[in-house]
Design a protein around this motif. Structure first.
Motif, PDB file in Angstrom:
ATOM      1  N   PHE A 134       0.815  -1.207   0.000  1.00  0.00           N
ATOM      2  CA  PHE A 134       0.000   0.000   0.000  1.00  0.00           C
ATOM      3  C   PHE A 134       0.854   1.265   0.000  1.00  0.00           C
ATOM      4  O   PHE A 134       1.867   1.349   0.684  1.00  0.00           O
ATOM      5  CB  PHE A 134      -0.923   0.008   1.210  1.00  0.00           C
ATOM      6  CG  PHE A 134      -1.849  -1.178   1.271  1.00  0.00           C
ATOM      7  CD1 PHE A 134      -2.917  -1.283   0.395  1.00  0.00           C
ATOM      8  CD2 PHE A 134      -1.644  -2.195   2.196  1.00  0.00           C
ATOM      9  CE1 PHE A 134      -3.771  -2.370   0.441  1.00  0.00           C
ATOM     10  CE2 PHE A 134      -2.489  -3.291   2.250  1.00  0.00           C
ATOM     11  CZ  PHE A 134      -3.559  -3.381   1.365  1.00  0.00           C
ATOM     12  N   HIS A 190      -3.030   5.119  -0.024  1.00  0.00           N
ATOM     13  CA  HIS A 190      -3.840   3.999   0.465  1.00  0.00           C
ATOM     14  C   HIS A 190      -3.987   4.064   1.983  1.00  0.00           C
ATOM     15  O   HIS A 190      -5.079   3.860   2.529  1.00  0.00           O
ATOM     16  CB  HIS A 190      -3.209   2.658   0.069  1.00  0.00           C
ATOM     17  CG  HIS A 190      -3.274   2.366  -1.390  1.00  0.00           C
ATOM     18  ND1 HIS A 190      -2.159   2.076  -2.145  1.00  0.00           N
ATOM     19  CD2 HIS A 190      -4.323   2.323  -2.247  1.00  0.00           C
ATOM     20  CE1 HIS A 190      -2.526   1.857  -3.394  1.00  0.00           C
ATOM     21  NE2 HIS A 190      -3.835   1.986  -3.488  1.00  0.00           N
ATOM     22  N   GLU A 191      -2.887   4.343   2.670  1.00  0.00           N
ATOM     23  CA  GLU A 191      -2.932   4.370   4.134  1.00  0.00           C
ATOM     24  C   GLU A 191      -3.742   5.560   4.644  1.00  0.00           C
ATOM     25  O   GLU A 191      -4.399   5.474   5.686  1.00  0.00           O
ATOM     26  CB  GLU A 191      -1.511   4.395   4.703  1.00  0.00           C
ATOM     27  CG  GLU A 191      -0.707   3.127   4.415  1.00  0.00           C
ATOM     28  CD  GLU A 191      -1.366   1.855   4.952  1.00  0.00           C
ATOM     29  OE1 GLU A 191      -2.256   1.944   5.831  1.00  0.00           O
ATOM     30  OE2 GLU A 191      -1.007   0.761   4.483  1.00  0.00           O
ATOM     31  N   ARG A 203      -7.160   4.387   4.457  1.00  0.00           N
ATOM     32  CA  ARG A 203      -7.431   3.455   5.560  1.00  0.00           C
ATOM     33  C   ARG A 203      -7.805   4.234   6.829  1.00  0.00           C
ATOM     34  O   ARG A 203      -8.772   3.886   7.515  1.00  0.00           O
ATOM     35  CB  ARG A 203      -6.210   2.567   5.815  1.00  0.00           C
ATOM     36  CG  ARG A 203      -6.461   1.448   6.840  1.00  0.00           C
ATOM     37  CD  ARG A 203      -5.175   0.730   7.199  1.00  0.00           C
ATOM     38  NE  ARG A 203      -4.529   0.103   6.058  1.00  0.00           N
ATOM     39  CZ  ARG A 203      -4.825  -1.119   5.616  1.00  0.00           C
ATOM     40  NH1 ARG A 203      -5.756  -1.849   6.226  1.00  0.00           N
ATOM     41  NH2 ARG A 203      -4.182  -1.625   4.570  1.00  0.00           N
ATOM     42  N   ASP A 204      -7.056   5.288   7.107  1.00  0.00           N
ATOM     43  CA  ASP A 204      -7.352   6.103   8.290  1.00  0.00           C
ATOM     44  C   ASP A 204      -8.740   6.739   8.178  1.00  0.00           C
ATOM     45  O   ASP A 204      -9.495   6.797   9.159  1.00  0.00           O
ATOM     46  CB  ASP A 204      -6.298   7.204   8.451  1.00  0.00           C
ATOM     47  CG  ASP A 204      -4.941   6.654   8.858  1.00  0.00           C
ATOM     48  OD1 ASP A 204      -4.893   5.533   9.392  1.00  0.00           O
ATOM     49  OD2 ASP A 204      -3.928   7.358   8.646  1.00  0.00           O
ATOM     50  N   ILE A 262      -8.531  -2.665   1.276  1.00  0.00           N
ATOM     51  CA  ILE A 262      -8.447  -2.011   2.588  1.00  0.00           C
ATOM     52  C   ILE A 262      -9.793  -2.070   3.301  1.00  0.00           C
ATOM     53  O   ILE A 262      -9.858  -2.349   4.505  1.00  0.00           O
ATOM     54  CB  ILE A 262      -7.969  -0.553   2.425  1.00  0.00           C
ATOM     55  CG1 ILE A 262      -6.487  -0.534   2.030  1.00  0.00           C
ATOM     56  CG2 ILE A 262      -8.189   0.243   3.714  1.00  0.00           C
ATOM     57  CD1 ILE A 262      -5.981   0.817   1.597  1.00  0.00           C
TER      58      ILE A 262
END
Length: 271
Positions: A7, A11-12, A15-16, A73
């Motif tokens: 990722f 992407h992260e 996710r958050d 995700i």
């Protein structure tokens, strides 16, 4: 644990953002949804408002044109938290892709934007009382009439999102004598005469997941309800075989995420 490089920073960040959505819109209510046997319709609308539905769909239809890792995700985060009632994956990564890849231009324009916003919830009806994973054994029929319409008869069971669904992709035989080569897919909307939803099924697990029986009794469908139009008649089995690998991979991704969460919780407990 081996560090994952799959990722990107984007992407992260997503996710958050999705974790915050879960904290606010899912976590406080999921236990109650397990008691009632389905999630509230409002969570679908809120997911659509926040861009969490049909993310991989092209922008022209209301999606974000995102890569599939964004959907991965979602699978990971939902299953790691045990939020098994949320049917976003089937809606966004099974139902919508069938319409996007095989539908006519008119079908895409009618359904895809509504799926992206959550105005419509999608389901796909394959399993029958006597035909589960054996799609060649489907008994439901959709026989073409002299005026070009189709008469759909049969029943389906264990249909995820079936209770809430506004549109269902129904697998039926248009040429029963041809076996799998006589299978077609139809778009059937809520409220169509002869289409009835049975009881919500109570299950050992996945208690908040909307799972139901569907019944079709002399359901008259116009010719344009055939997914992909006349060109896709009797080609439904091919469509199913093309899409099932990604559908099965979604199950695997979710299972790994749930298993890792169980291990993590166990380790934290024994410490």
């Amino acid at each position: 644990m081996i560090e994952r490089t799959l990722f990107s920073a984007d992407h992260e960040a997503f996710r958050d953002s999705f974790r915050r959505f879960m904290d606010k819109e899912i976590a406080p209510f999921h236990e109650a949804w397990e008691e009632q046997g389905y999630v509230d319709r409002a969570v679908w609308n809120k997911a659509g408002e926040n861009g969490f539905l049909c993310m991989a769909m092209p922008e022209q239809y209301g999606g974000a044109g995102a890569d599939l890792l964004y959907s991965v995700i979602q699978f990971e985060e939902l299953w790691a938290r045990g939020f098994t009632g949320i049917g976003f994956g089937l809606h966004s990564e099974i139902v919508a892709p069938y319409i996007e890849r095989y539908g006519t231009d008119a079908q895409k324009a009618h359904y895809l934007p509504k799926l992206a916003t959550g105005e419509m919830i999608g389901a796909i009806a394959m399993s029958e009382p006597a035909a589960g994973s054996d799609l060649q054994g489907v008994k439901s029929t959709a026989l073409q009439q002299p005026d070009g319409s189709y008469l759909l008869n049969g029943s389906k069971t264990f249909i995820t999102n079936g209770w809430h669904a506004d549109v269902v992709i129904v697998v039926a035989k248009t040429d029963p004598a041809a076996g799998a080569k006589g299978t077609s897919l139809f778009l059937v909307e809520r409220g169509t005469p002869g289409f009835e939803k049975g009881k919500r099924l109570k299950k050992l697990g996945l208690k908040a997941q909307d799972t139901s029986e569907l019944f079709f009794n002399d359901v008259r469908l116009p010719a344009d309800a055939l997914l992909g139009g006349e060109a896709m008649k009797n080609r439904g089995f091919i469509c199913l075989m093309e899409q099932l690998p990604w559908e099965r991979l979604q199950i695997a991704i979710s299972a790994v995420a749930a298993s890792q969460a169980a291990i993590d919780m166990t380790v934290a407990y024994v410490k």
